[in-house]
Motif scaffolding. Structure first.
Motif, PDB file in Angstrom:
ATOM      1  N   MET A   1       0.848  -1.189   0.000  1.00 28.18           N
ATOM      2  CA  MET A   1       0.000   0.000   0.000  1.00 28.18           C
ATOM      3  C   MET A   1       0.892   1.249   0.000  1.00 28.18           C
ATOM      4  O   MET A   1       1.754   1.402   0.857  1.00 28.18           O
ATOM      5  N   ARG A   2       0.696   2.114  -0.989  1.00 20.92           N
ATOM      6  CA  ARG A   2       1.489   3.334  -1.080  1.00 20.92           C
ATOM      7  C   ARG A   2       0.908   4.435  -0.199  1.00 20.92           C
ATOM      8  O   ARG A   2      -0.307   4.581  -0.084  1.00 20.92           O
ATOM      9  N   THR A   3       1.788   5.250   0.374  1.00 26.13           N
ATOM     10  CA  THR A   3       1.359   6.432   1.106  1.00 26.13           C
ATOM     11  C   THR A   3       1.001   7.537   0.113  1.00 26.13           C
ATOM     12  O   THR A   3       1.801   7.875  -0.762  1.00 26.13           O
ATOM     13  N   ILE A   4      -0.209   8.089   0.245  1.00 27.89           N
ATOM     14  CA  ILE A   4      -0.685   9.137  -0.654  1.00 27.89           C
ATOM     15  C   ILE A   4      -0.217  10.490  -0.134  1.00 27.89           C
ATOM     16  O   ILE A   4      -0.402  10.809   1.046  1.00 27.89           O
ATOM     17  N   GLY A  28     -14.266   1.206   1.859  1.00 29.10           N
ATOM     18  CA  GLY A  28     -15.129   0.398   1.010  1.00 29.10           C
ATOM     19  C   GLY A  28     -14.387  -0.727   0.323  1.00 29.10           C
ATOM     20  O   GLY A  28     -14.933  -1.824   0.140  1.00 29.10           O
ATOM     21  N   ARG A  29     -13.152  -0.472  -0.050  1.00 29.31           N
ATOM     22  CA  ARG A  29     -12.382  -1.491  -0.763  1.00 29.31           C
ATOM     23  C   ARG A  29     -11.743  -2.505   0.184  1.00 29.31           C
ATOM     24  O   ARG A  29     -11.636  -3.685  -0.166  1.00 29.31           O
ATOM     25  N   LEU A  30     -11.291  -2.036   1.343  1.00 29.43           N
ATOM     26  CA  LEU A  30     -10.504  -2.895   2.224  1.00 29.43           C
ATOM     27  C   LEU A  30     -11.292  -3.414   3.419  1.00 29.43           C
ATOM     28  O   LEU A  30     -10.912  -4.415   4.024  1.00 29.43           O
ATOM     29  N   LEU A 229      -3.282   1.241  -4.026  1.00 30.83           N
ATOM     30  CA  LEU A 229      -3.525  -0.129  -3.589  1.00 30.83           C
ATOM     31  C   LEU A 229      -2.996  -1.176  -4.559  1.00 30.83           C
ATOM     32  O   LEU A 229      -3.075  -2.369  -4.285  1.00 30.83           O
ATOM     33  N   SER A 230      -2.455  -0.728  -5.692  1.00 30.58           N
ATOM     34  CA  SER A 230      -1.970  -1.696  -6.682  1.00 30.58           C
ATOM     35  C   SER A 230      -0.666  -2.326  -6.226  1.00 30.58           C
ATOM     36  O   SER A 230       0.090  -1.747  -5.452  1.00 30.58           O
TER      37      SER A 230
END
Length: 230
Positions: A1-4, A28-30, A229-230
């Motif tokens: 998971m990348r930090t935004i 919602g995704r996780l 998230l990729s």
């Protein structure tokens, strides 16, 4: 998971919307209490607005490039600029960092193309509607024609953003004027409308519009989450 890494403050209402959508999207995704790590640098909008008004885009680019470098140094692995208008200086920001930069026009255009539209209206600040950075990228990279309101409607759209929405004022009369402008864009062949300013979503939604709406903010956030998230 990348930090935004979020470059915000243009306006703070816009940044708050980005932060909310990013966290709702990650939940919602996780599921559960999962959220994406985020670094936020919020600038003084008055400084940026003064540069916009003066046409000092080079200065604005360096100002935001410096902010982007600070965000990267703080641990960001992905940069998102939480505004449409300042993508005018996206190239300068992108060159200043070594991490991916998520461009709002690409995120929006990809969804428009997937829906089969080839001509869309654009609502945003005067700078977004009149400068070529938005229309040219839509046209040259994605094959989508963009039309904008004629005067005096461009001024009306711009003034509502700066005099009302960025000050957290939402007026029914302004909503009616925006709907009228959208109808006129439809008369000129627009198949859909891009909400090219984050604050516009505070004023108008799908239930108000005679044309399909593409909310650039939500589409940008979805693209950012894909990358994070990729």
């Amino acid at each position: 998971m990348r930090t935004i890494g979020m470059l915000g403050g243009m306006s703070w209402e816009s940044s708050a919307e980005y932060y909310r959508l990013i966290n709702e999207g990650s939940r919602g995704r996780l599921g559960g209490h999962r959220t994406v790590p985020t670094v936020l640098f919020s600038v003084d909008f008055a400084e940026v607005a003064a540069m916009q008004e003066a046409g000092a885009w080079g200065q604005a680019g360096e100002f935001l490039a410096d902010a982007a470098r600070r965000v990267q140094q703080a641990g960001a692995e992905l940069i998102v600029l939480c505004t449409n208008t300042m993508h005018q200086v996206a190239d300068t920001i992108e060159k200043a960092v070594d991490v991916p930069f998520a461009h709002i026009v690409d995120a929006t255009a990809q969804r428009i193309a997937a829906a089969g539209h080839r001509k869309v209206g654009l609502l945003g600040t005067r700078y977004t509607m009149e400068l070529d950075f938005y229309r040219a990228r839509m046209r040259d990279l994605h094959g989508i024609e963009v039309v904008v309101p004629a005067e005096p409607d461009r001024s009306l759209v711009h003034d509502v953003i700066y005099r009302e929405l960025t000050r957290n004022r939402v007026e029914d009369g302004s909503r009616a004027q925006y709907v009228r402008v959208i109808r006129e864009l439809a008369d000129r062949g627009a198949e859909a409308v891009v909400l090219g300013c984050t604050e516009i979503t505070l004023l108008i939604g799908p239930e108000d519009s005679p044309l399909p709406l593409f909310d650039s903010t939500r589409l940008h956030v979805e693209h950012v989450l894909d990358l994070a998230l990729s």
